[in-house]
Design an enzyme around this catalytic site. Structure first.
Site, PDB file in Angstrom:
ATOM      1  N   LYS A 163      -2.689  -8.968   5.410  1.00 49.62           N
ATOM      2  CA  LYS A 163      -1.104  -8.699   4.920  1.00 49.62           C
ATOM      3  C   LYS A 163      -1.209 -10.800   5.221  1.00 49.62           C
ATOM      4  O   LYS A 163      -0.980 -11.288   6.358  1.00 49.62           O
ATOM      5  CB  LYS A 163      -0.993  -8.447   6.096  1.00 49.62           C
ATOM      6  CG  LYS A 163       0.730  -7.627   6.375  1.00 49.62           C
ATOM      7  CD  LYS A 163       0.940  -7.047   7.488  1.00 49.62           C
ATOM      8  CE  LYS A 163       2.951  -6.534   7.057  1.00 49.62           C
ATOM      9  NZ  LYS A 163       3.423  -7.571   6.796  1.00 49.62           N
ATOM     10  N   ASP A 178       2.005 -13.142   5.268  1.00 49.34           N
ATOM     11  CA  ASP A 178       3.149 -13.389   6.227  1.00 49.34           C
ATOM     12  C   ASP A 178       4.142 -14.725   5.662  1.00 49.34           C
ATOM     13  O   ASP A 178       3.789 -15.180   5.216  1.00 49.34           O
ATOM     14  CB  ASP A 178       2.683 -14.495   7.217  1.00 49.34           C
ATOM     15  CG  ASP A 178       3.783 -14.581   8.029  1.00 49.34           C
ATOM     16  OD1 ASP A 178       4.979 -13.523   8.202  1.00 49.34           O
ATOM     17  OD2 ASP A 178       3.712 -15.334   9.468  1.00 49.34           O
ATOM     18  N   GLU A 230      -1.870 -12.149   9.889  1.00 46.49           N
ATOM     19  CA  GLU A 230      -1.217 -10.671   9.989  1.00 46.49           C
ATOM     20  C   GLU A 230      -1.327  -9.644  10.681  1.00 46.49           C
ATOM     21  O   GLU A 230      -1.420  -8.382  11.701  1.00 46.49           O
ATOM     22  CB  GLU A 230       0.443 -10.813   9.290  1.00 46.49           C
ATOM     23  CG  GLU A 230       1.634 -10.591  10.210  1.00 46.49           C
ATOM     24  CD  GLU A 230       2.863 -10.324   9.729  1.00 46.49           C
ATOM     25  OE1 GLU A 230       3.456  -9.828  10.042  1.00 46.49           O
ATOM     26  OE2 GLU A 230       2.671 -10.720   8.029  1.00 46.49           O
TER      27      GLU A 230
END
Length: 314
Positions: free
Chosen positions: A21, A23, A166
């Site tokens: 994921k 950021d 993340e």
């Protein structure tokens, strides 16, 4: 297509593809006849803010495509930094953008393809769209196709932790691209609790921050009601405080924008709920406010009216 927040990794493990994921801010890239247009999540043209991405036009010369991905700014260790990206998100002039490009270059992490060479491919399963994406010659200094792994979710999650990222995205391998929807076929599993909140005002600081912003008053929408979620007073740099002051100045109002009660606040200044902040926190308290929140930056890619309290599934 948006993902649903999940408490943990899904089962069965091998039914999902796992990606890191990133950021940053979401961006759709439209490529046609060598021209590139980049659009934010709330449908704003942000091409001028990220000139690095126009290289896609040359790499896909003679082809048409719509790509989905995350625009990130990397720190000295190669990790995405939302705070670094702030200096590229709120720049007005082309000259200022060029100056900041040298200090804070961006990268486009492309993770999906929606349209290619005259064909809408959103109805193809994830694995087939991924194969099409990996066949595109778009990799370069400012564009990457990050890796994906089918199964082995725990290993990818630990790799995310070890690299201080993340979290992970878990996407069903048979999932189609559901345009404009928040789907449970895509799950986001975060290492830290973090989401967007709408700014409803601020309180005046003390000590070194006397006369300026001490804490931001935060809220979210619940069945159309602007609901108070507490305040955040950490995570600011002097530069961010000055930018926040300028952004909020024209939004000042005399009464509270919140539809729910707020605690007794010292020297509050209320604003129209137009600005969206990214905030990291440890948990929700029993009275529905944030515990140990930290400000990460402003978001310009989110409609304030669509900011709700995220409740993880699973």
């Amino acid at each position: 297509m948006a993902a649903t927040l999940a408490k943990g990794l899904p089962e069965p493990d091998d039914a999902y593809a796992y990606e890191f994921k990133w950021d940053g801010v979401r961006g759709l890239a439209y490529v046609r006849d060598g021209e590139v247009c980049v659009e934010s999540r709330n449908l704003l043209d942000v091409t001028g803010q990220y000139p690095e991405l126009v290289d896609l036009g040359e790499k896909l010369a003679g082809r048409t495509a719509v790509l989905d991905g995350e625009i990130v700014a990397l720190d000295s260790r190669g990790r995405p930094s939302f705070q670094r990206l702030q200096s590229r998100m709120h720049v007005g002039s082309a000259a200022a953008v060029r100056r900041r490009m040298a200090d804070v270059p961006v990268a486009y992490m492309v993770f999906d393809v929606l349209y290619l060479d005259g064909h809408l491919v959103t109805k193809l399963p994830y694995t087939e769209r991924r194969q099409l994406l990996e066949g595109l010659p778009i990799a370069g200094p400012h564009v990457q196709i990050p890796p994906t792994t089918i199964g082995h979710g725990k290993a990818v999650f630990e790799a995310s932790r070890n690299n201080e990222l993340e979290g992970v995205m878990a996407k069903r391998t048979d999932s189609v691209y559901e345009v404009g929807k928040r789907s449970r076929s895509w799950l986001k599993v975060k290492l830290h609790r973090r989401q967007e909140f709408v700014i409803g005002g601020w309180t005046t600081g003390e000590g070194r921050r006397a006369g300026t912003i001490g804490a931001l008053l935060l809220g979210y929408y619940d069945d159309g009601k602007f609901t108070y979620a507490g305040h955040v007073g950490t995570g600011f740099t002097d530069r961010l405080l000055e930018e926040l002051r300028k952004e909020m100045a024209p939004l000042v109002r005399t009464d509270s924008p919140f539809d729910t009660p707020t605690p007794r606040l010292k020297n509050p200044t209320f604003v129209e709920p137009k600005l969206v902040a990214e905030v990291e926190f440890s948990e929700w308290t029993r009275d529905g406010t944030l515990r140990q929140p930290s400000f990460k930056g402003l978001r310009e890619d989110k409609d304030p009216r669509k900011v709700v309290r995220e409740v993880p599934i699973g």
